[in-house]
Write an enzyme that holds these catalytic residues in place. Structure first.
Site, PDB file in Angstrom:
ATOM      1  CB  SER A  36      -0.948  -0.059   1.204  1.00 26.02           C
ATOM      2  OG  SER A  36      -1.964   0.892   1.104  1.00 26.02           O
ATOM      3  CG  ASP A  39      -5.929  -2.414  -4.337  1.00 29.22           C
ATOM      4  OD1 ASP A  39      -6.583  -1.621  -3.643  1.00 29.22           O
ATOM      5  OD2 ASP A  39      -4.884  -2.950  -3.959  1.00 29.22           O
ATOM      6  CG  HIS A  45      -5.136  -2.717  -0.114  1.00 26.60           C
ATOM      7  ND1 HIS A  45      -4.659  -2.115  -1.253  1.00 26.60           N
ATOM      8  CD2 HIS A  45      -4.544  -2.066   0.923  1.00 26.60           C
ATOM      9  CE1 HIS A  45      -3.826  -1.147  -0.927  1.00 26.60           C
ATOM     10  NE2 HIS A  45      -3.731  -1.108   0.389  1.00 26.60           N
TER      11      HIS A  45
END
Length: 549
Positions: A234, A459, A488
């Site tokens: 991320s 995502d 994710h």
């Protein structure tokens, strides 16, 4: 990139080859040729040299950190401002567990960042102590190293509001009904920005992604590693891209998973608008899954019916907060974990199903605050403070309300699930009381080895286009795409097409000759009856720790 909180509260001599790369500082006057600045490059070289000489004093972790032996903890000292390496310093909390294989199998340390901004990586070594099968082979070769980035948790932490006030609910509905509602939210955002400056102003100008990348290079040196092995998920992918730009010759292995778009035009205002669109797409995927399993959940047998039920639930909570504490903002904070993670699909659906059947307790526990959990509230407030501080400091944001209003009003019409809550969360950056910088131009410099990029096509938190963009910028990188999936954080899922390639890269340094597309991981199945209450807390924690990150 994290999306959770909603406003509603006011607010020397060095020997050996260890640090050869770290001492290669640019000459004076080279700032235009040095990404991030020549003074900062010299400063990080000085700091890394000191850290290499000092090392880390590893001890048993403090009892209240929840990290039992054989995990060890320690601190690394870094400059607050890398342009002034002999000035004020801050401490970074780090932890590790040694490789489980033989000394001859060891390949160094693997440093992890889970995202955020604001996420703690200290749980990473527990992948070894819990015997996570996905990491069994890699843990034979690497010490697993986690850390709290600057501003986070057990490092020198920042705060913007009183944590108990931050935790109180219900908060305002993020979707405005009038201009008056917008004015109230704008004031809350200004107050929050003021609170950040009042409580943590001395750190705010230095809460940048390039500084976190520099911190990682100092940690690398303190660990005794000549080169960096790194896994970022991320927002941790943006840190990885920035590190690759600043320190290309210091990289050994670098994996980025679920990628923040590193384009200067995206960081960070446009990235959040793009996120609103992607969340709607994944929200629709989840609604279709719920409808498919209507025999288990009895919420609706079409996506349209599920959406109607959501709107009804939202309206009910707006009129009279459920359990006195769960309004629309709290509902969104919990329900958004489903678009984030497939692992939350069944739990969120079951909690909702139980509520419709007359049991609201699981929903209150999952979505409402726990004011008795002072430690958790401190962590949650801190995480949100760091998220805001980093995104506000990394880039210049629009200052005029007209642009925010126009862009979010337009987006909300077609993508209503997340748009306004995202806007209010980021709006403090419009009135930020500290320096805002120009984002670094991320791109591969000479000496960067092959890097590995992993991304799912649907995502929500970090849209697929971000991986494509970083792939273009990091020449020679390889992209593994998980098609028709959207959870994710792909490297943490069971998908042998992905898992085997991650192992091969970390263990042998090998990648495929070309980019690879993998079939999706297994689709979630409905939760077993009676598990909603048990899983509600886990789902709430997942939502609170959600990373783009």
């Amino acid at each position: 990139m994290r999306r959770t909180a909603l406003f509603g509260v006011a607010g020397g001599v060095i020997t050996g080859a260890l640090i050869t790369g770290a001492l290669a500082a640019p000459t004076a006057g080279a700032s235009e040729r040095t990404p991030g600045g020549a003074a900062e490059a010299r400063g990080v070289a000085v700091a890394a040299a000191k850290a290499a000489k000092k090392g880390i004093d590893w001890t048993d972790c403090p009892a209240d950190w929840g990290l039992a032996k054989p995990i060890q903890c320690g601190y690394v000292t870094v400059p607050l401002d890398y342009a002034k390496p002999d000035g004020r310093t801050i401490k970074l909390a780090v932890d590790r567990i040694g490789n489980t294989g033989t000394a001859s199998e060891r390949q160094g340390s693997l440093i992890y960042n889970p995202g955020g901004p604001g996420g703690s990586g200290l749980r990473f070594p527990t992948r070894v102590t819990t015997k996570n099968p996905l990491w069994r082979e890699v843990s034979k070769a690497y010490d697993f190293v986690g850390f709290d980035p600057r501003g986070v948790g057990h490092s020198t932490a920042i705060s913007c509001v009183d944590p108990q006030e931050y935790a109180k609910a219900p908060k305002l509905d993020p979707v405005p009904d009038s201009e008056a509602d917008k004015r109230v939210q704008r004031k809350l955002a200004r107050d929050y920005a003021s609170g950040c400056k009042e409580r943590s102003g001395w750190m705010l100008p230095h809460m940048t992604t390039p500084n976190t990348a520099r911190d990682i290079d100092v940690i690398r040196a303190a660990l005794g590693d000549k080169k960096l092995n790194y896994l970022g998920v991320s927002y941790g992918t943006y840190i990885g891209g920035v590190y690759a730009t600043l320190f290309p010759t210091h990289v050994r292995r670098l994996i980025v998973d679920s990628v923040v778009n590193p384009s200067r035009e995206k960081i960070w205002y446009q990235a959040n608008l793009d996120q609103d669109v992607a969340f709607e797409t994944r929200w629709n995927d989840w609604k279709a899954w719920v409808a498919k399993h209507d025999a288990a959940y009895h919420i609706g047998d079409t996506p349209e019916e599920v959406q109607k039920q959501w709107e009804t639930l939202r309206a009910t909570a707006k009129k009279s907060p459920i359990g006195g504490v769960v309004g629309p903002a709290e509902l969104l904070g919990f329900f958004q974990s489903a678009p984030y993670y497939d692992s939350s699909w069944a739990t969120v659906a079951q909690v909702w199903s139980d509520y419709l059947a007359g049991d609201e307790q699981a929903l209150v526990e999952a979505a409402g605050p726990d004011l008795s959990d002072t430690a958790g509230n401190i962590a949650s407030e801190n995480s949100n403070a760091v998220y805001t501080a980093v995104e506000c400091a990394d880039a210049k944001w629009p200052a005029g309300w007209a642009k925010w209003d126009r862009d979010n009003t337009r987006l909300h019409r077609d993508y209503p699930f997340l748009t306004w809550s995202n806007a209010w969360m980021n709006l403090p950056c419009a009135t930020w009381g500290a320096k805002q910088r120009t984002p670094l131009e991320v791109g591969a410099a000479k000496g960067l080895p092959t890097t590995l990029i992993v991304q799912s096509t649907r995502d929500a938190a970090t849209p697929y286009e971000g991986a494509v963009e970083l792939h273009k910028r990091l020449k020679g990188s390889r992209l593994i795409t998980e098609r028709d999936a959207g959870s994710h954080g792909v490297t943490g899922l069971v998908n042998r097409c992905v898992n085997d390639r991650v192992d091969a890269y970390l263990l042998e340094g090998t990648v495929d000759a070309t980019d690879v597309t993998c079939a999706p991981h297994a689709t979630p199945v409905p939760a077993k009856a009676g598990t909603a209450a048990k899983d509600a807390k886990a789902a709430k924690e997942a939502a609170a720790a959600a990373v783009v990150k």
